[in-house]
Design a protein around this motif. Structure first.
Motif, PDB file in Angstrom:
ATOM      1  N   GLU A 171      32.225  35.610  48.640  1.00  0.00           N
ATOM      2  CA  GLU A 171      31.472  34.499  48.070  1.00  0.00           C
ATOM      3  C   GLU A 171      30.003  34.846  47.904  1.00  0.00           C
ATOM      4  OE1 GLU A 171      30.573  30.303  50.017  1.00  0.00           O
ATOM      5  OE2 GLU A 171      32.702  30.806  49.947  1.00  0.00           O
ATOM      6  N   ILE A 172      29.438  35.376  48.964  1.00  0.00           N
ATOM      7  CA  ILE A 172      28.007  35.643  48.919  1.00  0.00           C
ATOM      8  C   ILE A 172      27.704  36.885  48.109  1.00  0.00           C
ATOM      9  CG2 ILE A 172      25.937  35.805  50.311  1.00  0.00           C
ATOM     10  CD1 ILE A 172      27.479  34.635  52.599  1.00  0.00           C
ATOM     11  N   LEU A 173      28.603  37.856  48.178  1.00  0.00           N
ATOM     12  CA  LEU A 173      28.402  39.066  47.384  1.00  0.00           C
ATOM     13  C   LEU A 173      28.630  38.801  45.906  1.00  0.00           C
ATOM     14  CD1 LEU A 173      30.133  41.759  49.582  1.00  0.00           C
ATOM     15  CD2 LEU A 173      27.831  41.914  48.679  1.00  0.00           C
ATOM     16  N   GLY A 174      29.394  37.754  45.630  1.00  0.00           N
ATOM     17  CA  GLY A 174      29.728  37.481  44.243  1.00  0.00           C
ATOM     18  C   GLY A 174      30.655  38.537  43.665  1.00  0.00           C
ATOM     19  N   GLU A 175      31.491  39.082  44.510  1.00  0.00           N
ATOM     20  CA  GLU A 175      32.345  40.180  44.084  1.00  0.00           C
ATOM     21  C   GLU A 175      33.629  40.147  44.908  1.00  0.00           C
ATOM     22  OE1 GLU A 175      31.220  44.527  42.500  1.00  0.00           O
ATOM     23  OE2 GLU A 175      30.063  43.675  44.126  1.00  0.00           O
ATOM     24  N   LYS A 176      34.725  40.383  44.256  1.00  0.00           N
ATOM     25  CA  LYS A 176      35.992  40.412  44.972  1.00  0.00           C
ATOM     26  C   LYS A 176      36.113  41.684  45.796  1.00  0.00           C
ATOM     27  CE  LYS A 176      38.120  36.617  43.995  1.00  0.00           C
ATOM     28  NZ  LYS A 176      38.374  35.697  45.097  1.00  0.00           N
ATOM     29  N   LEU A 177      36.503  41.531  47.034  1.00  0.00           N
ATOM     30  CA  LEU A 177      36.693  42.695  47.892  1.00  0.00           C
ATOM     31  C   LEU A 177      38.171  43.029  48.012  1.00  0.00           C
ATOM     32  CD1 LEU A 177      34.154  41.746  50.676  1.00  0.00           C
ATOM     33  CD2 LEU A 177      33.873  43.421  48.865  1.00  0.00           C
ATOM     34  N   ILE A 178      38.978  42.027  47.778  1.00  0.00           N
ATOM     35  CA  ILE A 178      40.420  42.178  47.909  1.00  0.00           C
ATOM     36  C   ILE A 178      41.081  41.791  46.610  1.00  0.00           C
ATOM     37  CG2 ILE A 178      42.429  41.199  49.047  1.00  0.00           C
ATOM     38  CD1 ILE A 178      41.276  41.790  51.448  1.00  0.00           C
ATOM     39  N   LEU A 179      42.029  42.602  46.202  1.00  0.00           N
ATOM     40  CA  LEU A 179      42.747  42.311  44.972  1.00  0.00           C
ATOM     41  C   LEU A 179      43.507  41.016  45.117  1.00  0.00           C
ATOM     42  CD1 LEU A 179      44.362  45.546  43.537  1.00  0.00           C
ATOM     43  CD2 LEU A 179      42.602  44.092  42.550  1.00  0.00           C
ATOM     44  N   GLN A 180      43.271  40.100  44.220  1.00  0.00           N
ATOM     45  CA  GLN A 180      44.068  38.880  44.312  1.00  0.00           C
ATOM     46  C   GLN A 180      45.179  38.948  43.287  1.00  0.00           C
ATOM     47  OE1 GLN A 180      40.680  36.336  41.971  1.00  0.00           O
ATOM     48  NE2 GLN A 180      42.045  35.277  43.382  1.00  0.00           N
ATOM     49  N   GLY A 181      46.195  38.209  43.561  1.00  0.00           N
ATOM     50  CA  GLY A 181      47.335  38.268  42.670  1.00  0.00           C
ATOM     51  C   GLY A 181      48.205  39.477  42.922  1.00  0.00           C
ATOM     52  N   CYS A 182      47.910  40.170  43.992  1.00  0.00           N
ATOM     53  CA  CYS A 182      48.772  41.309  44.309  1.00  0.00           C
ATOM     54  C   CYS A 182      50.036  40.784  44.989  1.00  0.00           C
ATOM     55  CB  CYS A 182      48.040  42.299  45.197  1.00  0.00           C
ATOM     56  SG  CYS A 182      47.232  41.524  46.590  1.00  0.00           S
ATOM     57  N   SER A 183      50.899  41.651  45.245  1.00  0.00           N
ATOM     58  CA  SER A 183      52.195  41.264  45.791  1.00  0.00           C
ATOM     59  C   SER A 183      52.067  40.326  46.972  1.00  0.00           C
ATOM     60  CB  SER A 183      52.970  42.489  46.240  1.00  0.00           C
ATOM     61  OG  SER A 183      54.048  42.088  47.058  1.00  0.00           O
ATOM     62  N   LYS A 184      52.741  39.206  46.900  1.00  0.00           N
ATOM     63  CA  LYS A 184      52.696  38.281  48.020  1.00  0.00           C
ATOM     64  C   LYS A 184      53.870  38.519  48.946  1.00  0.00           C
ATOM     65  CE  LYS A 184      49.597  35.134  46.107  1.00  0.00           C
ATOM     66  NZ  LYS A 184      49.283  33.834  45.545  1.00  0.00           N
ATOM     67  N   ARG A 185      54.518  39.550  48.716  1.00  0.00           N
ATOM     68  CA  ARG A 185      55.624  39.865  49.610  1.00  0.00           C
ATOM     69  C   ARG A 185      55.228  41.034  50.529  1.00  0.00           C
ATOM     70  NH1 ARG A 185      61.274  40.290  50.371  1.00  0.00           N
ATOM     71  NH2 ARG A 185      61.250  41.207  52.446  1.00  0.00           N
ATOM     72  N   ASP A 186      54.565  41.977  49.959  1.00  0.00           N
ATOM     73  CA  ASP A 186      54.320  43.196  50.719  1.00  0.00           C
ATOM     74  C   ASP A 186      52.870  43.407  51.124  1.00  0.00           C
ATOM     75  OD1 ASP A 186      56.979  43.861  50.445  1.00  0.00           O
ATOM     76  OD2 ASP A 186      56.619  44.686  48.454  1.00  0.00           O
ATOM     77  N   GLY A 187      52.017  42.440  50.815  1.00  0.00           N
ATOM     78  CA  GLY A 187      50.645  42.608  51.238  1.00  0.00           C
ATOM     79  C   GLY A 187      49.662  42.725  50.105  1.00  0.00           C
ATOM     80  N   CYS A 188      48.566  43.290  50.399  1.00  0.00           N
ATOM     81  CA  CYS A 188      47.464  43.284  49.453  1.00  0.00           C
ATOM     82  C   CYS A 188      46.640  44.557  49.630  1.00  0.00           C
ATOM     83  CB  CYS A 188      46.566  42.082  49.728  1.00  0.00           C
ATOM     84  SG  CYS A 188      46.253  41.093  48.279  1.00  0.00           S
ATOM     85  N   GLU A 189      45.755  44.799  48.685  1.00  0.00           N
ATOM     86  CA  GLU A 189      44.879  45.953  48.876  1.00  0.00           C
ATOM     87  C   GLU A 189      43.463  45.649  48.411  1.00  0.00           C
ATOM     88  OE1 GLU A 189      45.787  49.323  46.238  1.00  0.00           O
ATOM     89  OE2 GLU A 189      47.372  48.060  45.405  1.00  0.00           O
ATOM     90  N   LEU A 190      42.579  46.526  48.735  1.00  0.00           N
ATOM     91  CA  LEU A 190      41.174  46.322  48.404  1.00  0.00           C
ATOM     92  C   LEU A 190      40.913  46.557  46.927  1.00  0.00           C
ATOM     93  CD1 LEU A 190      39.383  48.173  51.338  1.00  0.00           C
ATOM     94  CD2 LEU A 190      40.283  45.862  51.241  1.00  0.00           C
ATOM     95  N   THR A 191      39.887  45.934  46.442  1.00  0.00           N
ATOM     96  CA  THR A 191      39.405  46.274  45.111  1.00  0.00           C
ATOM     97  C   THR A 191      38.617  47.576  45.217  1.00  0.00           C
ATOM     98  OG1 THR A 191      37.331  45.114  45.453  1.00  0.00           O
ATOM     99  CG2 THR A 191      39.118  43.859  44.488  1.00  0.00           C
ATOM    100  N   GLU A 192      38.295  48.124  44.083  1.00  0.00           N
ATOM    101  CA  GLU A 192      37.485  49.337  44.086  1.00  0.00           C
ATOM    102  C   GLU A 192      36.165  49.076  44.792  1.00  0.00           C
ATOM    103  OE1 GLU A 192      37.273  52.723  44.245  1.00  0.00           O
ATOM    104  OE2 GLU A 192      39.236  52.011  43.591  1.00  0.00           O
ATOM    105  N   ALA A 193      35.549  47.964  44.436  1.00  0.00           N
ATOM    106  CA  ALA A 193      34.271  47.593  45.039  1.00  0.00           C
ATOM    107  C   ALA A 193      34.397  47.420  46.552  1.00  0.00           C
ATOM    108  CB  ALA A 193      33.759  46.298  44.419  1.00  0.00           C
ATOM    109  N   GLY A 194      35.485  46.816  46.961  1.00  0.00           N
ATOM    110  CA  GLY A 194      35.716  46.594  48.382  1.00  0.00           C
ATOM    111  C   GLY A 194      35.810  47.897  49.147  1.00  0.00           C
ATOM    112  N   ARG A 195      36.586  48.800  48.596  1.00  0.00           N
ATOM    113  CA  ARG A 195      36.761  50.077  49.280  1.00  0.00           C
ATOM    114  C   ARG A 195      35.444  50.843  49.336  1.00  0.00           C
ATOM    115  NH1 ARG A 195      40.713  51.927  46.662  1.00  0.00           N
ATOM    116  NH2 ARG A 195      42.311  51.195  48.097  1.00  0.00           N
ATOM    117  N   LEU A 196      34.749  50.809  48.249  1.00  0.00           N
ATOM    118  CA  LEU A 196      33.475  51.529  48.188  1.00  0.00           C
ATOM    119  C   LEU A 196      32.494  50.960  49.220  1.00  0.00           C
ATOM    120  CD1 LEU A 196      32.339  53.789  46.388  1.00  0.00           C
ATOM    121  CD2 LEU A 196      31.084  52.020  45.148  1.00  0.00           C
TER     122      LEU A 196
END
Lengths: 119, 119
Positions: free
Chosen positions: A55-80
DNA sequence: AACAATTATGTCAAAACTAGCATAACATAA
DNA sequence: TTATGTTATGCTAGTTTTGACATAATTGTT
């Protein structure tokens, strides 16, 4: 003796080691839930922290809309951000502690180097 | 962007910029009360913070038994810690921010250097 | 002695933060 | 299409932290 250290911007950001390690775990395990479990916090808490940071960064850190069965992963920005932050933290902490030893009149007792999970 | 940074020992010490600046003000003004007023906190709060630090440090920071009419002053240890800490903080903060600029992928907006009261 | 300013503390309410419960929605596997 | 695991989020209760109020005790001034 150890340091508490985090970053805050004008907009009120609060990003510290805790968040970074959480992102790291999510990256490793591919799931917020599993990361939370492993770090001994509730999913709710983990999710909330990430959300606030995003919210404060104004940037997604986690991919949304990723598999809701097997988990989620970071966005490029998040990982960086996570990777760079951990690197930065390590550097700064080391220097700060060294300087503290030189400069501060504190009787340092155990000098317990905090075990770092940054491998 | 700025840093939050404080020291914590095994015994739970928590000494940060706030405490140091408080001590500094007390030193300047020769009174806990006046320092508290000027920093916009209650006497009770100021006194409590100092007390807690003393407790964990196991060392008096403020001369006790000093005049209850005209105020109080720091102990030698108190002044030393305050001065050294502010020096240390300044150094570390500067380096950390510099490194952050180099290393972190953060869009730094205003870059509002916090005005330091460390003159 | 009376007064004023300050140290020194206990106490208790208020506010901020945290943890956990409940639940919807959804994707995938069977 | 049903079952399972996960994301996503509101809400509430409980805990911790902070803040204000009250009040001694003490010391210097007049």
């Amino acid at each position: 003796m150890r340091l508490h250290l985090w970053i805050e911007t004008d907009t009120g950001l609060l990003f510290g080691l805790g968040r970074a390690l959480l992102l790291q775990k999510i990256d490793q395990l591919g799931s917020i839930k599993r990361a939370a479990d492993e770090l001994g916090m509730s999913y709710r808490a983990a999710w909330g922290k990430i959300r606030k940071s995003e919210e404060i960064l104004g940037e997604k850190l986690i991919l949304q809309g990723c598999s809701k069965r097997d988990g989620c992963e970071l966005t490029e920005a998040g990982r960086l951000l996570m990777e760079k932050f951990l690197l930065w933290y390590d550097t700064v902490e080391k220097e700060a502690l060294e300087k503290a030893r030189e400069m501060l009149p504190l009787r340092i007792k155990g000098y317990s180097e905090k075990k770092k999970t940054v491998d």
